[in-house]
Scaffold this motif. Structure first.
Motif, PDB file in Angstrom:
ATOM      1  N   ALA A 125       0.461  -1.323  -0.120  1.00 10.23           N
ATOM      2  CA  ALA A 125      -0.247   0.381   0.143  1.00 10.23           C
ATOM      3  C   ALA A 125       1.091   1.156  -0.057  1.00 10.23           C
ATOM      4  N   VAL A 126       2.153   1.492   0.817  1.00 11.57           N
ATOM      5  CA  VAL A 126       2.916   2.370   1.132  1.00 11.57           C
ATOM      6  C   VAL A 126       3.551   3.158  -0.643  1.00 11.57           C
ATOM      7  N   GLN A 127       4.076   1.581  -0.642  1.00  5.52           N
ATOM      8  CA  GLN A 127       4.256   1.368  -2.651  1.00  5.52           C
ATOM      9  C   GLN A 127       3.536   2.318  -3.242  1.00  5.52           C
ATOM     10  N   PHE A 128       2.375   1.862  -3.650  1.00  7.83           N
ATOM     11  CA  PHE A 128       1.193   2.255  -3.685  1.00  7.83           C
ATOM     12  C   PHE A 128       1.074   4.232  -3.976  1.00  7.83           C
ATOM     13  N   CYS A 129       0.874   4.571  -2.659  1.00 10.10           N
ATOM     14  CA  CYS A 129       0.571   5.614  -2.209  1.00 10.10           C
ATOM     15  C   CYS A 129       2.359   6.523  -3.268  1.00 10.10           C
ATOM     16  N   LYS A 130       3.758   5.625  -3.030  1.00  6.36           N
ATOM     17  CA  LYS A 130       4.828   6.420  -3.567  1.00  6.36           C
ATOM     18  C   LYS A 130       4.679   6.686  -5.014  1.00  6.36           C
ATOM     19  N   GLN A 131       4.307   5.602  -5.453  1.00  6.59           N
ATOM     20  CA  GLN A 131       4.049   5.334  -7.211  1.00  6.59           C
ATOM     21  C   GLN A 131       3.103   6.235  -7.354  1.00  6.59           C
ATOM     22  N   HIS A 132       2.392   6.212  -7.048  1.00  2.00           N
ATOM     23  CA  HIS A 132       1.109   7.438  -7.209  1.00  2.00           C
ATOM     24  C   HIS A 132       0.551   8.184  -6.121  1.00  2.00           C
ATOM     25  N   PRO A 133       1.025   9.179  -6.173  1.00  2.00           N
ATOM     26  CA  PRO A 133       0.930  10.547  -4.866  1.00  2.00           C
ATOM     27  C   PRO A 133      -0.397  11.247  -5.286  1.00  2.00           C
TER      28      PRO A 133
END
Length: 332
Positions: free
Chosen positions: A233-241
Motif C-alpha cells: 500500500a505504501v509503495q502504491f502511494c509512492k508510485q501514485h501520489p
C-alpha cells in the motif's frame, strides 16, 4: 433582547455543525468511493489495499485527538486508562475494515444504505439476548428499513456501476456491511460501559484510546501477518501520489467530522446529532449518484425512500419520547 440574541447564536452554531458534518462526511464518502473504484496513473492500477484506509485514519485521528487534549482538555486525571479500550479497539478495527472492504463488491450507495440499517441488529440482539420488548411503531421502523435495504439489494444494479467495482459480488458485500454493524454494536456498548465506569472520560479521551488501539491492531495486520500488504500500500502511494493525497484528505475529513459530531452532542444532544447524520447519509447517496456516475433506477430510489422514511420515523419517536420526559421533569 438578550434571549433573542442567544437564540440566534444557538441557531448559527447548529447551522455551523450541520454544515461541518455534512461537508466533512459527504466529501469523505466521495473520496472513499474514488479510492475504491478509480484506476490511478498511466498504468491504470486500482488501489486494492482498502484496509490501509483504516490504519491511515487511525493515525491521523490519534494525532488529532492528542493535540486537542493538550489544547482544550481541562482535567488531566479521572478519565479511563488507555488499556481499557483494548476490546472495543478490536471490534472498531475489524468492523470499519469490513465496511470499506465491501466497496470492492457493492456500490457506495448500496453500502451507505446497508449501514443505515443499524437499528435491525440492535433490536434483534435486544430481543434475543436481553428479552427487550419493543413497541409496534419501533417494529414498523425496523420493517421499513429492512424492506428498503432488501428491495434495493434484490434490484438489478446498472452495468455502468458494476463495471467500476473491483470484484462485483452483492451477497458478500452486504454480508460484510451487516458484520460491520454487528461489530459496531459491541463497540458502542463497550464505550458506554467505559464512560459509566469512568465518568470524567471526555470525548477526546475516547477518540484517543480507540485510535491508539486501532493503530496498534492495524499496524500488526498491515505490516505483519498474514501478507504484510501495508508495504504494498505504501509503495502504491509512492508510485501514485494522487492516491496518497486522496487518502490523506479522507483521513482529515474523518477527524474534522468527529470534531463537529462532538460539538453537536455537547451543545444539542445525541438526538440532534442522529438527525444530522441520518440526513447526511441520504444526501451522500444523492451526491454519489449525481457526481460519481452511479445511476439509481426509480425502484432503487423507492427503496432509498423506504429506508429513510423508517429512520425519520424513528427519530420522530425519539423526539416525542424526549418531550414527554422533559414534561415529567418540570415542576407542577
Amino acid at each position: 433582547m438578550e434571549s433573542h440574541v442567544g437564540g440566534l447564536r444557538r441557531v448559527l452554531v447548529l447551522a455551523f455543525c450541520v454544515a461541518g458534518i455534512w461537508s466533512a462526511y459527504i466529501y469523505q464518502g466521495i473520496l472513499q468511493e474514488t479510492v475504491s473504484t478509480k484506476r490511478f496513473g498511466p498504468d491504470k492500477k486500482r488501489f486494492e489495499h482498502l484496509a490501509f484506509l483504516n490504519l491511515a485514519q487511525n493515525v491521523v485521528c490519534l494525532l488529532w485527538s492528542f493535540i486537542m487534549i493538550k489544547l482544550w482538555s481541562s482535567s488531566s486525571s479521572g478519565g479511563a486508562p488507555w488499556w481499557s479500550y483494548w476490546s472495543a479497539g478490536i471490534t472498531n478495527t475489524i468492523g470499519p475494515a469490513m465496511g470499506i472492504e465491501a466497496l470492492k463488491y457493492i456500490s457506495y450507495p448500496a453500502q451507505v444504505l446497508a449501514k443505515s440499517s443499524k437499528m435491525i441488529p440492535v433490536m434483534l440482539m435486544g430481543t434475543l439476548v436481553y428479552g427487550i420488548r419493543y413497541t409496534f411503531p419501533e417494529y414498523l421502523c425496523s420493517l421499513l428499513v429492512a424492506g428498503g435495504v432488501s428491495t434495493f439489494a434484490l434490484l438489478k444494479t446498472s452495468s455502468k456501476t458494476i463495471s467500476k467495482l473491483a470484484h462485483p459480488n452483492a451477497p458478500l458485500g452486504y454480508g460484510l456491511c451487516f458484520l460491520n454493524l454487528a461489530f459496531d454494536g459491541f463497540t458502542n456498548a463497550t464505550q458506554d460501559s467505559i464512560t459509566v465506569r469512568y465518568p470524567k472520560t471526555s470525548a477526546w479521551d475516547i477518540m484517543l484510546g480507540m485510535n491508539l488501539w486501532g493503530t496498534i491492531y492495524n499496524m500488526a495486520f498491515m505490516f505483519g501477518w498474514p501478507r504484510a500488504s501495508g508495504f504494498e500500500a505504501v509503495q502504491f502511494c509512492k508510485q501514485h501520489p494522487e492516491a496518497a493525497w486522496d487518502i490523506f484528505l479522507f483521513c482529515l475529513c474523518g477527524a474534522v467530522g468527529q470534531n463537529f459530531i462532538f460539538l453537536t452532542i455537547s451543545r444539542f444532544g445525541s438526538l440532534t446529532n442522529t438527525t444530522i447524520t441520518t440526513t447526511r447519509k441520504f444526501v451522500s447517496i444523492v451526491v454519489s449518484s449525481l457526481l460519481s456516475g452511479n445511476p439509481l433506477s426509480t425502484k432503487q430510489w423507492g427503496s432509498v425512500g423506504m429506508v429513510f422514511s423508517g429512520l425519520s420515523y424513528q427519530i420522530y419517536l425519539k423526539w416525542r419520547k424526549l418531550q414527554r420526559m422533559q414534561k415529567k421533569r418540570k415542576p407542577a
